[in-house]
Design a protein around this motif. Structure first.
Motif, PDB file in Angstrom:
ATOM      1  N   ALA A   1      10.633 -62.202 -83.921  1.00  0.00           N
ATOM      2  CA  ALA A   1      10.364 -63.640 -84.038  1.00  0.00           C
ATOM      3  C   ALA A   1      11.650 -64.448 -83.895  1.00  0.00           C
ATOM      4  CB  ALA A   1       9.695 -63.944 -85.371  1.00  0.00           C
ATOM      5  N   SER A   2      12.713 -64.011 -84.529  1.00  0.00           N
ATOM      6  CA  SER A   2      13.983 -64.744 -84.451  1.00  0.00           C
ATOM      7  C   SER A   2      14.516 -64.785 -83.027  1.00  0.00           C
ATOM      8  CB  SER A   2      15.026 -64.105 -85.352  1.00  0.00           C
ATOM      9  OG  SER A   2      14.612 -64.121 -86.681  1.00  0.00           O
ATOM     10  N   ALA A   3      14.484 -63.651 -82.360  1.00  0.00           N
ATOM     11  CA  ALA A   3      14.968 -63.592 -80.974  1.00  0.00           C
ATOM     12  C   ALA A   3      14.076 -64.436 -80.061  1.00  0.00           C
ATOM     13  CB  ALA A   3      15.008 -62.149 -80.497  1.00  0.00           C
ATOM     14  N   ALA A   4      12.763 -64.381 -80.282  1.00  0.00           N
ATOM     15  CA  ALA A   4      11.838 -65.170 -79.461  1.00  0.00           C
ATOM     16  C   ALA A   4      12.085 -66.663 -79.639  1.00  0.00           C
ATOM     17  CB  ALA A   4      10.394 -64.819 -79.817  1.00  0.00           C
ATOM     18  N   ALA A   5      12.280 -67.091 -80.870  1.00  0.00           N
ATOM     19  CA  ALA A   5      12.535 -68.511 -81.148  1.00  0.00           C
ATOM     20  C   ALA A   5      13.801 -68.972 -80.437  1.00  0.00           C
ATOM     21  CB  ALA A   5      12.641 -68.749 -82.645  1.00  0.00           C
ATOM     22  N   GLU A   6      14.825 -68.134 -80.483  1.00  0.00           N
ATOM     23  CA  GLU A   6      16.081 -68.464 -79.820  1.00  0.00           C
ATOM     24  C   GLU A   6      15.913 -68.538 -78.306  1.00  0.00           C
ATOM     25  OE1 GLU A   6      20.092 -66.238 -80.087  1.00  0.00           O
ATOM     26  OE2 GLU A   6      19.365 -66.507 -82.149  1.00  0.00           O
ATOM     27  N   MET A   7      15.214 -67.561 -77.746  1.00  0.00           N
ATOM     28  CA  MET A   7      15.017 -67.510 -76.292  1.00  0.00           C
ATOM     29  C   MET A   7      14.162 -68.671 -75.793  1.00  0.00           C
ATOM     30  SD  MET A   7      14.552 -63.511 -75.515  1.00  0.00           S
ATOM     31  CE  MET A   7      15.628 -62.336 -76.269  1.00  0.00           C
ATOM     32  N   LEU A   8      13.192 -69.082 -76.592  1.00  0.00           N
ATOM     33  CA  LEU A   8      12.368 -70.229 -76.191  1.00  0.00           C
ATOM     34  C   LEU A   8      13.202 -71.496 -76.075  1.00  0.00           C
ATOM     35  CD1 LEU A   8       9.176 -69.508 -78.277  1.00  0.00           C
ATOM     36  CD2 LEU A   8       9.268 -69.728 -75.782  1.00  0.00           C
ATOM     37  N   GLN A   9      14.176 -71.621 -76.932  1.00  0.00           N
ATOM     38  CA  GLN A   9      15.054 -72.789 -76.879  1.00  0.00           C
ATOM     39  C   GLN A   9      15.947 -72.768 -75.626  1.00  0.00           C
ATOM     40  OE1 GLN A   9      15.490 -75.634 -78.927  1.00  0.00           O
ATOM     41  NE2 GLN A   9      13.452 -74.944 -79.501  1.00  0.00           N
ATOM     42  N   ARG A  10      16.338 -71.575 -75.198  1.00  0.00           N
ATOM     43  CA  ARG A  10      17.251 -71.459 -74.055  1.00  0.00           C
ATOM     44  C   ARG A  10      16.558 -71.580 -72.707  1.00  0.00           C
ATOM     45  NH1 ARG A  10      20.616 -66.188 -75.412  1.00  0.00           N
ATOM     46  NH2 ARG A  10      18.493 -65.511 -75.584  1.00  0.00           N
ATOM     47  N   HIS A  11      15.323 -71.112 -72.590  1.00  0.00           N
ATOM     48  CA  HIS A  11      14.623 -71.105 -71.279  1.00  0.00           C
ATOM     49  C   HIS A  11      14.120 -72.463 -70.926  1.00  0.00           C
ATOM     50  CE1 HIS A  11      14.678 -66.910 -70.076  1.00  0.00           C
ATOM     51  NE2 HIS A  11      14.515 -66.597 -71.340  1.00  0.00           N
TER      52      HIS A  11
END
Length: 109
Positions: free
Chosen positions: A99-109
């Motif tokens: 979840a943490s990695a997904a949240a971060e990646m959503l912000q970057r893409h």
């Protein structure tokens, strides 16, 4: 003597119910209409639809993780997230992330 014909059934404590890990798949529409700047933030500023969606999905993944850590601590770390973006074609943004990695990646893409 009166209890000789009584049968007993062994009773065991019920096992705690466990929640299976989940795989959340996020599908993002990145077609031209998602670049429209018609989403108003709480501070009154305006942003593109796609950016608003990504921000809210990022918050959602973090909220799900927090809720699981509180209510289902044994399963929170085993849930995974994947994201696919599409317009006329699709593209996998990420797969099987925490979840943490997904949240971060959503912000970057």
């Amino acid at each position: 003597p009166a209890l000789e014909n009584v049968s007993t059934i062994p009773v065991t404590a019920p096992t705690p119910r466990t929640q299976l890990a989940a795989h959340y798949v996020i599908v993002l529409d990145i077609s031209g209409s998602m670049s429209n700047r018609d989403c108003v933030r709480q501070d009154g500023s305006v942003q593109e639809r796609i950016q608003a969606v990504k921000e809210h999905l990022s918050l959602l993944t973090r909220d799900i993780e927090k809720g699981q850590q509180k209510h289902l601590p044994d399963t929170a770390s085993s849930d995974v997230y994947s994201a696919v973006a599409f317009n006329s074609r699709y593209r996998v943004l990420f797969a099987l992330e925490t979840a943490s990695a997904a949240a971060e990646m959503l912000q970057r893409h």
